[in-house]
Structure formats: structure tokens, C-alpha cells
Design an enzyme around this catalytic site. Structure first.
Site, short mmCIF file in Angstrom:
data_model
loop_
_atom_site.label_atom_id
_atom_site.label_comp_id
_atom_site.label_asym_id
_atom_site.label_seq_id
_atom_site.Cartn_x
_atom_site.Cartn_y
_atom_site.Cartn_z
N ASN A 10 0.85 -1.19 0.00
CA ASN A 10 0.00 0.00 0.00
C ASN A 10 0.89 1.25 0.00
OD1 ASN A 10 -1.44 2.25 1.16
ND2 ASN A 10 -3.07 0.84 1.71
N HIS A 13 0.93 6.10 2.13
CA HIS A 13 1.68 7.01 3.00
C HIS A 13 2.90 7.64 2.32
CE1 HIS A 13 -1.27 6.50 5.94
NE2 HIS A 13 -1.10 5.20 5.99
N ARG A 21 3.97 18.67 2.17
CA ARG A 21 4.61 19.84 1.61
C ARG A 21 3.97 20.35 0.31
NH1 ARG A 21 9.89 21.48 3.21
NH2 ARG A 21 9.66 21.56 5.45
N HIS A 46 -5.69 3.63 -1.35
CA HIS A 46 -7.01 3.96 -0.79
C HIS A 46 -7.33 5.39 -1.19
CE1 HIS A 46 -9.62 4.08 3.15
NE2 HIS A 46 -10.30 4.45 2.09
N ARG A 48 -9.48 8.13 -0.46
CA ARG A 48 -10.44 8.49 0.59
C ARG A 48 -11.29 9.66 0.13
NH1 ARG A 48 -8.79 6.18 5.96
NH2 ARG A 48 -10.59 7.34 6.73
N ARG A 52 -7.00 12.63 1.56
CA ARG A 52 -5.90 13.05 2.45
C ARG A 52 -4.55 12.51 2.01
NH1 ARG A 52 -7.40 9.67 7.86
NH2 ARG A 52 -9.37 10.72 7.51
N HIS A 53 -4.53 11.42 1.26
CA HIS A 53 -3.23 10.96 0.73
C HIS A 53 -3.31 10.74 -0.78
CE1 HIS A 53 -5.21 7.23 1.93
NE2 HIS A 53 -4.86 7.33 3.20
N GLU A 73 -8.75 0.54 -2.64
CA GLU A 73 -9.57 0.50 -1.43
C GLU A 73 -10.51 1.69 -1.50
OE1 GLU A 73 -7.09 0.74 1.97
OE2 GLU A 73 -6.13 -1.18 1.61
N THR A 103 -7.00 6.15 10.62
CA THR A 103 -6.84 5.09 9.64
C THR A 103 -8.11 4.25 9.71
OG1 THR A 103 -5.46 3.21 8.97
CG2 THR A 103 -5.60 3.63 11.33
N THR A 104 -8.17 3.17 8.92
CA THR A 104 -9.38 2.36 8.91
C THR A 104 -9.40 1.54 10.20
OG1 THR A 104 -9.02 2.24 6.54
CG2 THR A 104 -10.75 0.85 7.43
N GLU A 154 -11.06 -9.40 3.21
CA GLU A 154 -9.78 -9.10 3.85
C GLU A 154 -10.05 -9.01 5.34
OE1 GLU A 154 -7.12 -6.32 2.02
OE2 GLU A 154 -6.36 -5.66 3.97
N HIS A 197 -3.70 -4.76 7.84
CA HIS A 197 -3.77 -3.67 8.82
C HIS A 197 -2.85 -3.92 10.01
CE1 HIS A 197 -5.09 -0.08 10.80
NE2 HIS A 197 -5.65 0.25 9.67
N GLY A 198 -1.88 -3.04 10.13
CA GLY A 198 -1.00 -3.07 11.30
C GLY A 198 0.11 -4.11 11.22
N GLY A 219 1.04 -1.54 4.41
CA GLY A 219 1.41 -0.21 3.98
C GLY A 219 2.28 0.53 4.96
N HIS A 220 1.68 1.01 6.04
CA HIS A 220 2.32 1.98 6.91
C HIS A 220 3.70 1.54 7.38
CE1 HIS A 220 3.00 4.20 10.71
NE2 HIS A 220 2.49 5.19 10.03
#
Ligand code: PXP
Length: 255
Positions: A10, A13, A21, A46, A48, A52-53, A73, A103-104, A154, A197-198, A219-220
Site C-alpha cells: 500500500n 503514505h 509539503r 485507498h 479516501r 488526504r493521501h 480500497e 486510519t481504517t 480481507e 492492517h497493522g 502499507g504503513h
């Protein structure tokens, strides 16, 4: 023969850092190409509601540029459905979305949103996307996902990963039991089982060892770890941890 375990990377981020920036650096599309070169099987993004990203332009460029499958997503909204139908990504993961969340934070309540969500599954599968529902490790949600015709789910493994990282072994063990049970149950229903996730280097092994799981979406942590060792190394290490855990579990199963 080793059972398949795919890695979806993912790139949200990368866009988060760029957006801090403005401008174009770092570019999530460049990261996606690097991820493919490092062994990712698919790219995940994703889009959104608040953008936001990942932006609409990022999605268009990902669709045009990358030569591995893209998983989009998205929340179950008319706006996102129109975008997904127009771009026709390989796969779509339907996620819950709340503006104020970081986050989700949890899975989709498919069991309660049955009528609303079936429409999205029908339209997207009709457009040849592999549609997954992002759900908690719960048999009721597996049944509901199956009954609305989703080919995949998922499993949200965030509660397990958080408990393990926080050192709460009892909670982690309880969550892992739920994930193992839900994965086996869902696979019996014929659902393709993904997880995400996570997930980190420290939490991936037990999840990768679950034989019914065929895809991990991460991802993160991968993007954060890339700050220290580079994206290529971060992805290769994750891939190697996944593959070793799966191979070890298969060795134990056949011993
Ligand atoms: N899968 C889904 C459905 C998600 O919503 C997310 C977070 O965007 C992920 C996987 C990746 O989670 P993480 O960034 O914690 O690895």
C-alpha cells in the site's frame, strides 16, 4: 509445493509525506514501480473521500503506469463506485470510512449493511473486479460477505498486531484464535482470504502461517521502515519473513 501468499504494498503514505509539503515528491507512482521491482505482487491505494493521501490523479497514473495488479480500497459511496467503474482496477476492497478516523479503525459491518453493499459487489464484479470486504475476524461477517456474492474478504488483523506490539500476549493469542477460525470458516465458504492492517516485521509471521490466507496487504510499516533502509530492502525483508513463516508452517503441517 508452497501455497501461494501474495504481498500487496500500500503506497498511501508515500502520498501522505508528499502532501505534507505539496508538490510532487515523493511520488507514490514511483514507489509503486519500486515496490514491483522489489517483489510486490500488487499495489494497493485507498482513495479516501477527503483525498488526504492518494489523489484522483495518483489513481489515474497508477492505472496507466504500473504493470502489476492494482487494488483500490474505497468506501461504499456512489462517488467511489463511479471512479472504480471508470478505472476498472484489478481488485477493489470495500472499507468503512469515517472522516475523523486516523486510519481504517475497524472492519465493515457487512451483516448490517447487506442491501446497501450488495449493489456495490454486483456492479464491481460485473466490471470484472475481484471484490473483497474488509471485515473483522468474525463468522457472521464471513457469512454476510458470502451471501452478498463477494468473492473475497480481507480480515482486519489490527487488533492482533496492536496487542502483540503492546506486549499483551493474552489478548494477542485470543485475537489470533479469532483470525485462524475466521480464515478457515471463510475458506470453507469458498471465499478468497486476505489479511491486512497493522502488519510489521514483528507481527507478520503468525498471520503468514495461516494456510487459508492468500494475500497480505501492508502499507504503513513498510513505508515507515523504508526511511531507515530504503523501500527495496523493506519490501524484500517483509517478503522473506512472510515466505519463511509460510514455509515453516507447511513443513510442520506435513511432518
Ligand atoms: N488493508 C486495508 C483494507 C486497509 O484499509 C489498510 C490501511 O489503509 C491496509 C490494508 C494497510 O494497513 P497498514 O497501513 O496498517 O499496513
Amino acid at each position: 509445493m508452497a501455497s501461494e501468499l501474495r504481498l500487496g504494498v500500500n503506497v498511501d503514505h508515500v502520498a501522505t509525506i508528499r502532501n505534507a509539503r505539496g508538490g510532487g515528491h515523493p511520488d507514490p507512482v514511483r514507489a509503486a514501480r519500486a515496490a514491483a521491482a522489489a517483489g510486490a505482487d500488487s499495489i494497493v491505494a485507498h482513495l479516501r473521500e477527503d483525498r488526504r493521501h492518494i489523489s484522483d490523479d495518483d489513481l489515474a497514473r497508477l492505472m496507466d503506469t504500473i504493470d502489476i495488479p492494482l487494488t483500490l480500497e474505497m468506501a461504499a459511496t456512489d462517488e467511489m463506485l463511479e471512479i472504480a467503474l471508470r478505472h476498472a482496477p484489478h481488485a477493489v476492497c470495500i472499507v468503512p470510512e469515517r472522516r475523523e478516523e486516523r486510519t481504517t479503525e475497524g472492519g465493515l459491518d457487512v451483516a448490517s449493511g447487506h442491501n446497501h453493499l450488495k449493489h456495490f459487489v454486483d456492479r464491481l464484479t460485473g466490471n470484472k473486479a475481484i471484490v473483497s470486504m474488509f471485515i473483522e475476524p468474525d463468522r457472521r461477517q464471513m457469512d454476510a460477505s458470502h451471501s452478498i456474492g463477494a468473492p473475497a474478504v480481507e480480515i482486519h488483523v489490527g487488533a492482533y498486531c496492536d496487542a502483540l506490539i503492546e506486549g499483551d500476549e493474552a489478548a494477542a493469542a485470543a485475537q489470533l484464535v479469532r483470525i485462524i477460525d475466521a480464515a478457515a470458516y471463510g475458506a470453507q465458504l469458498g471465499l478468497q482470504i486476505h489479511a491486512g492492517h497493522g502488519i510489521t516485521f514483528d507481527t507478520v509471521a503468525s498471520i503468514a502461517a495461516i494456510p487459508e490466507i492468500v494475500e497480505l496487504n501492508i502499507g504503513h510499516f513498510i513505508i515507515g521502515e523504508a526511511i531507515f533502509g530504503g523501500l527495496d530492502s523493506s519490501i524484500r525483508r517483509m517478503r522473506s519473513l512472510m515466505d519463511s513463516a509460510r514455509a515453516a508452517a507447511q513443513g510442520e503441517a506435513s511432518a
